[in-house]
Design a protein around this motif. Structure first.
Motif, PDB file in Angstrom:
ATOM      1  N   THR A 195       0.889  -1.101  -0.113  1.00 38.08           N
ATOM      2  CA  THR A 195      -0.030  -0.040  -0.071  1.00 38.08           C
ATOM      3  C   THR A 195       0.861   1.298  -0.118  1.00 38.08           C
ATOM      4  OG1 THR A 195      -0.089   0.050   2.383  1.00 38.08           O
ATOM      5  CG2 THR A 195      -1.777  -1.225   1.180  1.00 38.08           C
ATOM      6  N   ARG A 196       1.903   1.140   0.798  1.00 37.19           N
ATOM      7  CA  ARG A 196       2.915   2.593   0.426  1.00 37.19           C
ATOM      8  C   ARG A 196       3.199   2.746  -0.781  1.00 37.19           C
ATOM      9  NH1 ARG A 196       8.094   3.481   0.745  1.00 37.19           N
ATOM     10  NH2 ARG A 196       8.665   1.110   0.874  1.00 37.19           N
ATOM     11  N   ILE A 197       3.835   1.533  -1.466  1.00 39.50           N
ATOM     12  CA  ILE A 197       4.299   1.921  -2.767  1.00 39.50           C
ATOM     13  C   ILE A 197       3.044   2.402  -3.750  1.00 39.50           C
ATOM     14  CG2 ILE A 197       5.218   0.743  -4.975  1.00 39.50           C
ATOM     15  CD1 ILE A 197       7.189   1.466  -2.398  1.00 39.50           C
ATOM     16  N   VAL A 198       2.001   1.862  -3.583  1.00 38.31           N
ATOM     17  CA  VAL A 198       0.750   2.088  -4.143  1.00 38.31           C
ATOM     18  C   VAL A 198       0.358   3.647  -3.882  1.00 38.31           C
ATOM     19  CG1 VAL A 198      -1.773   1.862  -4.598  1.00 38.31           C
ATOM     20  CG2 VAL A 198      -0.427   0.019  -4.435  1.00 38.31           C
ATOM     21  N   GLY A 199       0.620   3.843  -2.818  1.00 42.36           N
ATOM     22  CA  GLY A 199       0.455   5.374  -2.508  1.00 42.36           C
ATOM     23  C   GLY A 199       1.321   6.259  -3.234  1.00 42.36           C
ATOM     24  N   ASN A 200       2.542   6.103  -3.083  1.00 38.12           N
ATOM     25  CA  ASN A 200       3.726   6.733  -3.760  1.00 38.12           C
ATOM     26  C   ASN A 200       3.614   6.838  -5.271  1.00 38.12           C
ATOM     27  OD1 ASN A 200       4.672   7.023  -1.194  1.00 38.12           O
ATOM     28  ND2 ASN A 200       6.301   5.511  -1.372  1.00 38.12           N
ATOM     29  N   ILE A 201       3.116   5.866  -6.030  1.00 33.95           N
ATOM     30  CA  ILE A 201       3.190   5.579  -7.217  1.00 33.95           C
ATOM     31  C   ILE A 201       1.768   6.601  -7.858  1.00 33.95           C
ATOM     32  CG2 ILE A 201       1.604   3.602  -7.829  1.00 33.95           C
ATOM     33  CD1 ILE A 201       3.465   3.020 -10.288  1.00 33.95           C
ATOM     34  N   SER A 202       0.826   6.673  -6.790  1.00 37.15           N
ATOM     35  CA  SER A 202      -0.040   7.303  -7.135  1.00 37.15           C
ATOM     36  C   SER A 202       0.062   9.105  -7.154  1.00 37.15           C
ATOM     37  CB  SER A 202      -1.457   7.281  -6.447  1.00 37.15           C
ATOM     38  OG  SER A 202      -1.192   7.869  -4.899  1.00 37.15           O
ATOM     39  N   ASP A 203       0.948   9.178  -6.314  1.00 36.47           N
ATOM     40  CA  ASP A 203       1.381  10.759  -6.253  1.00 36.47           C
ATOM     41  C   ASP A 203       2.383  11.002  -7.224  1.00 36.47           C
ATOM     42  OD1 ASP A 203       1.341  13.272  -4.643  1.00 36.47           O
ATOM     43  OD2 ASP A 203       3.542  12.936  -4.003  1.00 36.47           O
ATOM     44  N   VAL A 204       3.162  10.020  -7.617  1.00 29.52           N
ATOM     45  CA  VAL A 204       3.830  10.180  -9.082  1.00 29.52           C
ATOM     46  C   VAL A 204       3.207  10.532 -10.112  1.00 29.52           C
ATOM     47  CG1 VAL A 204       5.687   9.257 -10.697  1.00 29.52           C
ATOM     48  CG2 VAL A 204       6.090   9.097  -8.115  1.00 29.52           C
ATOM     49  N   TYR A 205       2.024   9.805 -10.255  1.00 29.55           N
ATOM     50  CA  TYR A 205       1.162   9.840 -11.460  1.00 29.55           C
ATOM     51  C   TYR A 205       0.588  11.335 -11.420  1.00 29.55           C
ATOM     52  CZ  TYR A 205       1.266   5.059 -13.070  1.00 29.55           C
ATOM     53  OH  TYR A 205       1.879   3.686 -13.120  1.00 29.55           O
ATOM     54  N   ARG A 206       0.072  11.777 -10.214  1.00 26.54           N
ATOM     55  CA  ARG A 206      -0.544  13.086 -10.046  1.00 26.54           C
ATOM     56  C   ARG A 206       0.645  14.215 -10.492  1.00 26.54           C
ATOM     57  NH1 ARG A 206       0.097  16.853  -6.381  1.00 26.54           N
ATOM     58  NH2 ARG A 206       1.319  15.527  -5.077  1.00 26.54           N
ATOM     59  N   LYS A 207       1.885  14.062  -9.860  1.00 27.90           N
ATOM     60  CA  LYS A 207       2.669  15.126 -10.340  1.00 27.90           C
ATOM     61  C   LYS A 207       3.129  15.253 -11.630  1.00 27.90           C
ATOM     62  CE  LYS A 207       4.324  16.635  -6.120  1.00 27.90           C
ATOM     63  NZ  LYS A 207       4.405  17.701  -5.818  1.00 27.90           N
ATOM     64  N   LEU A 208       2.736  13.793 -12.613  1.00 32.51           N
ATOM     65  CA  LEU A 208       3.160  13.858 -13.820  1.00 32.51           C
ATOM     66  C   LEU A 208       1.793  14.204 -14.717  1.00 32.51           C
ATOM     67  CD1 LEU A 208       5.348  10.780 -14.259  1.00 32.51           C
ATOM     68  CD2 LEU A 208       6.043  13.084 -14.455  1.00 32.51           C
ATOM     69  N   GLY A 209       0.606  14.593 -14.243  1.00 33.98           N
ATOM     70  CA  GLY A 209      -0.628  14.820 -14.735  1.00 33.98           C
ATOM     71  C   GLY A 209      -1.179  13.626 -15.256  1.00 33.98           C
ATOM     72  N   GLU A 210      -0.941  12.526 -15.103  1.00 29.93           N
ATOM     73  CA  GLU A 210      -1.822  11.002 -15.572  1.00 29.93           C
ATOM     74  C   GLU A 210      -2.795  10.978 -14.571  1.00 29.93           C
ATOM     75  OE1 GLU A 210       1.161   7.881 -16.452  1.00 29.93           O
ATOM     76  OE2 GLU A 210       2.791   9.384 -16.843  1.00 29.93           O
ATOM     77  N   LYS A 211      -3.881  11.793 -14.868  1.00 26.86           N
ATOM     78  CA  LYS A 211      -5.173  11.664 -13.760  1.00 26.86           C
ATOM     79  C   LYS A 211      -5.557  10.501 -13.792  1.00 26.86           C
ATOM     80  CE  LYS A 211      -8.053  15.099 -13.311  1.00 26.86           C
ATOM     81  NZ  LYS A 211      -7.763  15.577 -11.952  1.00 26.86           N
ATOM     82  N   GLU A 212      -5.715   9.547 -15.021  1.00 27.85           N
ATOM     83  CA  GLU A 212      -6.623   8.274 -14.823  1.00 27.85           C
ATOM     84  C   GLU A 212      -5.683   7.249 -14.101  1.00 27.85           C
ATOM     85  OE1 GLU A 212      -9.645   8.078 -15.321  1.00 27.85           O
ATOM     86  OE2 GLU A 212      -9.612   9.988 -15.991  1.00 27.85           O
ATOM     87  N   LYS A 213      -4.336   7.379 -14.256  1.00 28.67           N
ATOM     88  CA  LYS A 213      -3.592   6.271 -13.392  1.00 28.67           C
ATOM     89  C   LYS A 213      -3.568   6.820 -12.116  1.00 28.67           C
ATOM     90  CE  LYS A 213      -0.564   4.812 -17.182  1.00 28.67           C
ATOM     91  NZ  LYS A 213       0.895   4.836 -17.803  1.00 28.67           N
ATOM     92  N   TYR A 214      -3.532   8.046 -11.823  1.00 30.83           N
ATOM     93  CA  TYR A 214      -3.634   8.597 -10.282  1.00 30.83           C
ATOM     94  C   TYR A 214      -4.833   8.258  -9.681  1.00 30.83           C
ATOM     95  CZ  TYR A 214      -4.347  12.100  -6.643  1.00 30.83           C
ATOM     96  OH  TYR A 214      -4.207  12.802  -5.298  1.00 30.83           O
ATOM     97  N   PHE A 215      -5.962   8.373 -10.542  1.00 33.58           N
ATOM     98  CA  PHE A 215      -7.377   7.886  -9.906  1.00 33.58           C
ATOM     99  C   PHE A 215      -7.346   6.439  -9.516  1.00 33.58           C
ATOM    100  CE2 PHE A 215     -12.126   7.240 -10.597  1.00 33.58           C
ATOM    101  CZ  PHE A 215     -12.540   7.993  -9.600  1.00 33.58           C
ATOM    102  N   ALA A 216      -7.029   5.699 -10.623  1.00 32.07           N
ATOM    103  CA  ALA A 216      -6.773   4.119 -10.549  1.00 32.07           C
ATOM    104  C   ALA A 216      -5.997   3.664  -9.477  1.00 32.07           C
ATOM    105  CB  ALA A 216      -6.349   3.426 -11.752  1.00 32.07           C
TER     106      ALA A 216
END
Length: 177
Positions: free
Chosen positions: A22-43
């Motif tokens: 879950t920590r890595i999932v949270g971290n990668i979601s934040d990376v997607y947010r920073k990169l503007g990849e909204k759908e991956k962030y949401f997923a």
């Protein structure tokens, strides 16, 4: 170091090996947010919730995403869940203030704005929203107080300055010297 594209590669590789962290999932979601990849962030946020993450930020961020997609009820649900994990989540309180105001549940909105401010949140827009809401609810003293905080950071906002003046005049009518 703001090397989000590199971090994305690292986290995606890690996810291919261990997708249930879950920590890595949270971290990668934040990376997607920073990169503007909204759908991956949401997923990824939804995946973290499905994995029963205990991170209140995941729930608050998912609430923001649902709000941006027009699903106010889901947005409220996830911000409330964030507060279940940590009642001191000032951003979840602020989000709930905005969400309840949008549903015209003004007393509830006022309580959440007040909680966010009392928890130490100092975002100027929070004070503007709280001021406008208190002005609408005819709590002119709080409206003036919050307008003053907002205007200390945005002194050129003439519309808000005008609202502050109107709130101050209403307050003086209620409590003449």
């Amino acid at each position: 170091h703001e090397r989000y594209a590199d971090a994305k590669k690292y986290y995606e590789h890690y996810m291919s090996i261990e997708p249930r962290n879950t920590r890595i999932v949270g971290n990668i979601s934040d990376v997607y947010r920073k990169l503007g990849e909204k759908e991956k962030y949401f997923a990824m946020l939804k995946q973290a919730v499905a994995m029963s993450s205990q991170d209140p930020g995941i729930y608050s961020n998912l609430g923001v995403e649902y709000a941006s997609r027009g699903d106010t009820n889901k947005a409220i649900e996830f911000n409330l869940k964030a507060l279940e994990f940590d009642p001191r989540q000032d951003k979840a309180h602020a989000n709930l203030g905005i969400l309840y105001a949008s549903k015209k549940e003004y007393q509830r909105a006022q309580q959440y704005f007040e909680a966010a401010i009392n928890l130490g949140m100092r975002d100027p827009m929070l004070f503007k929203y709280a001021a406008d809401l208190n002005f609408f609810l005819e709590d002119y003293a709080k409206a003036v107080q919050y307008y003053d905080v907002y205007l200390s950071t945005k002194p050129g906002d003439q519309n808000t300055r005008s609202n502050r003046q109107r709130a101050n005049e209403a307050l003086r009518k209620l409590h003449p010297s």
